[in-house]
Design an enzyme around this catalytic site. Structure first.
Site, PDB file in Angstrom:
ATOM      1  N   GLY A 209       0.824  -1.219   0.000  1.00  0.00           N
ATOM      2  CA  GLY A 209       0.000   0.000   0.000  1.00  0.00           C
ATOM      3  C   GLY A 209       0.847   1.254   0.000  1.00  0.00           C
TER       4      GLY A 209
ATOM      5  N   LEU B 178       4.595   1.375  -4.492  1.00  0.00           N
ATOM      6  CA  LEU B 178       5.783   0.813  -5.151  1.00  0.00           C
ATOM      7  C   LEU B 178       5.443  -0.463  -5.926  1.00  0.00           C
ATOM      8  CD1 LEU B 178       8.508   1.398  -2.392  1.00  0.00           C
ATOM      9  CD2 LEU B 178       7.862   2.882  -4.303  1.00  0.00           C
ATOM     10  N   GLY B 179       4.166  -0.701  -6.121  1.00  0.00           N
ATOM     11  CA  GLY B 179       3.767  -1.834  -6.965  1.00  0.00           C
ATOM     12  C   GLY B 179       3.895  -3.176  -6.275  1.00  0.00           C
TER      13      GLY B 179
ATOM     14  N   SER C 167       1.597  -5.249  -4.925  1.00  0.00           N
ATOM     15  CA  SER C 167       0.671  -6.332  -5.320  1.00  0.00           C
ATOM     16  C   SER C 167       1.064  -6.900  -6.686  1.00  0.00           C
ATOM     17  CB  SER C 167      -0.779  -5.842  -5.328  1.00  0.00           C
ATOM     18  OG  SER C 167      -0.957  -4.829  -6.281  1.00  0.00           O
ATOM     19  N   ALA C 168       1.454  -6.021  -7.606  1.00  0.00           N
ATOM     20  CA  ALA C 168       1.860  -6.509  -8.935  1.00  0.00           C
ATOM     21  C   ALA C 168       3.123  -7.357  -8.825  1.00  0.00           C
ATOM     22  CB  ALA C 168       2.114  -5.325  -9.869  1.00  0.00           C
TER      23      ALA C 168
ATOM     24  N   ASP D  52       2.046  -1.253 -13.502  1.00  0.00           N
ATOM     25  CA  ASP D  52       2.736  -1.890 -12.374  1.00  0.00           C
ATOM     26  C   ASP D  52       3.223  -3.289 -12.732  1.00  0.00           C
ATOM     27  OD1 ASP D  52       1.932   0.415 -11.121  1.00  0.00           O
ATOM     28  OD2 ASP D  52       1.070  -0.559  -9.369  1.00  0.00           O
TER      29      ASP D  52
HETATM   30  C1  MEV Z   1      -0.462   2.850  -9.302  1.00  0.00           C
HETATM   31  O1  MEV Z   1       0.866   2.419  -9.085  1.00  0.00           O
HETATM   32  C2  MEV Z   1      -0.504   3.760 -10.493  1.00  0.00           C
HETATM   33  C3  MEV Z   1      -1.899   4.275 -10.852  1.00  0.00           C
HETATM   34  O2  MEV Z   1      -1.719   5.095 -12.022  1.00  0.00           O
HETATM   35  C4  MEV Z   1      -2.869   3.146 -11.140  1.00  0.00           C
HETATM   36  C5  MEV Z   1      -2.550   2.393 -12.439  1.00  0.00           C
HETATM   37  O3  MEV Z   1      -1.839   2.885 -13.282  1.00  0.00           O
HETATM   38  O4  MEV Z   1      -3.080   1.278 -12.562  1.00  0.00           O
HETATM   39  C6  MEV Z   1      -2.472   5.151  -9.756  1.00  0.00           C
END
Ligand code: MEV
Length: 298
Positions: free
Chosen positions: A90, A93-94, A96-97, A139
């Site tokens: 949360g 920094l990505g 979950s991806a 991400d």
């Molecule tokens: C999230 O890391 C980036 C956002 O632009 C969402 C997305 O691109 O899916 C907020």
């Protein structure tokens, strides 16, 4: 060993969900995962001490995402996947991806599935959709492929080239946030005040295009100014917090070339661009606990 890296969006978050380009970098920190055949399907996540099974109607997005990942391998033995997460969750920094990419990469390895990182990125979008509903795909793509790149939904990832490394200092505000909620916040603003939000996106797109040129020319002073401007436009979309603003100000006062929030906002992380490595280390001390340096080469 499967691996999914974390990412930092340099410019263009949120606008990228609505079709604008964005520039992001893959960082070295991420998620490693290992899969083994077992008696039943299980996903273990450390350091959170979590163990869960796949459940396509599950309460936890992780249960649903794991079920969706396993469904991509029609005939397979039961699998136990252990993932080690070296990113704050949360935090923009990505995380979950990166878990999705690492888990799929580990399953590919144990089942002998041979696919490119690009195909792995595409597969991990299924995972991301469970977490964020309407992800742009940046991400999972950066997590699988890395580097410094220009991303636009539906287009090929365009790697950017420069012989000057980017010295980034990433600072965590300590405020967790939900990408899904922040994307929905922007959607609501778009519904209520389309003109204002569309203008903000158009402004961000111009900054992204100029930042591409600045990165390629190695002009980090210009890049820093573009980062500051992007931060202001994200503030106008109510995505910044006082803590993130304060951290960006502190970094600028301490000599950063530019600083901005990164990712979904509403908390999470900011980053500063330092002129050199030793200054990046100094900025890390200014930003305090939980901050770290990432050096990326375009
Ligand atoms: C999230 O890391 C980036 C956002 O632009 C969402 C997305 O691109 O899916 C907020």
């Amino acid at each position: 060993m499967g691996f999914g890296r974390g990412k930092v969006i340099l410019l263009g978050e949120h606008a990228v969900v609505h079709g604008c380009p964005a520039i992001a970098v893959g960082i070295e920190r991420g998620v490693t995962a290992e899969a083994v055949t077992a008696e039943r399907d299980l996903l273990r996540l450390s350091p959170w001490d979590l163990a869960l099974g796949p459940n396509s109607n599950g309460y936890e997005p992780l249960e649903r995402a794991f079920a969706a990942a396993l469904a991509m391998y029609p005939s397979r033995p039961p699998l136990e996947v252990s993932a080690k997460v070296d990113l704050p969750a949360g935090a923009g920094l990505g995380c979950s991806a990166a878990i999705g990419v690492a888990v799929l990469d580990a399953i590919d390895e144990v089942l002998g599935v041979d696919r490119s990182r690009k195909a792995l990125a595409a597969a991990a979008l299924v995972w991301e959709k469970i977490f964020h509903g309407n992800p742009s795909g940046i991400d999972n793509t950066m997590s699988a492929i890395g580097g410094v790149a220009l991303y636009r939904k539906g287009d090929e990832l365009r790697p950017l080239h420069s012989n000057k490394p980017l010295h980034l200092v990433i600072g965590y505000s300590g405020e967790p946030s939900s990408t899904k909620e922040m994307v929905a916040l922007v959607d609501r603003q778009l519904e209520n005040d389309r003109e204002r939000v569309t203008k903000a996106f158009a402004g961000i797109e111009v900054l992204v295009r100029n930042a591409k040129l600045a990165i390629e020319a190695g002009d980090h002073v210009a890049l820093g100014q573009l980062l500051d401007l992007n931060h202001t436009l994200l503030s106008s979309l109510m995505l910044c917090t006082t803590k993130l603003d304060d951290m960006c100000q502190a970094a600028r006062r301490a000599g950063a070339l530019g600083a901005k929030m990164t990712g979904a906002g509403g908390g999470g992380c900011m980053f500063a661009l330092a002129p050199k490595r030793d200054e990046a280390l100094r900025l890390r001390d200014v930003l305090g606990e939980g901050s770290f340096v990432a050096e990326v080469t375009a």
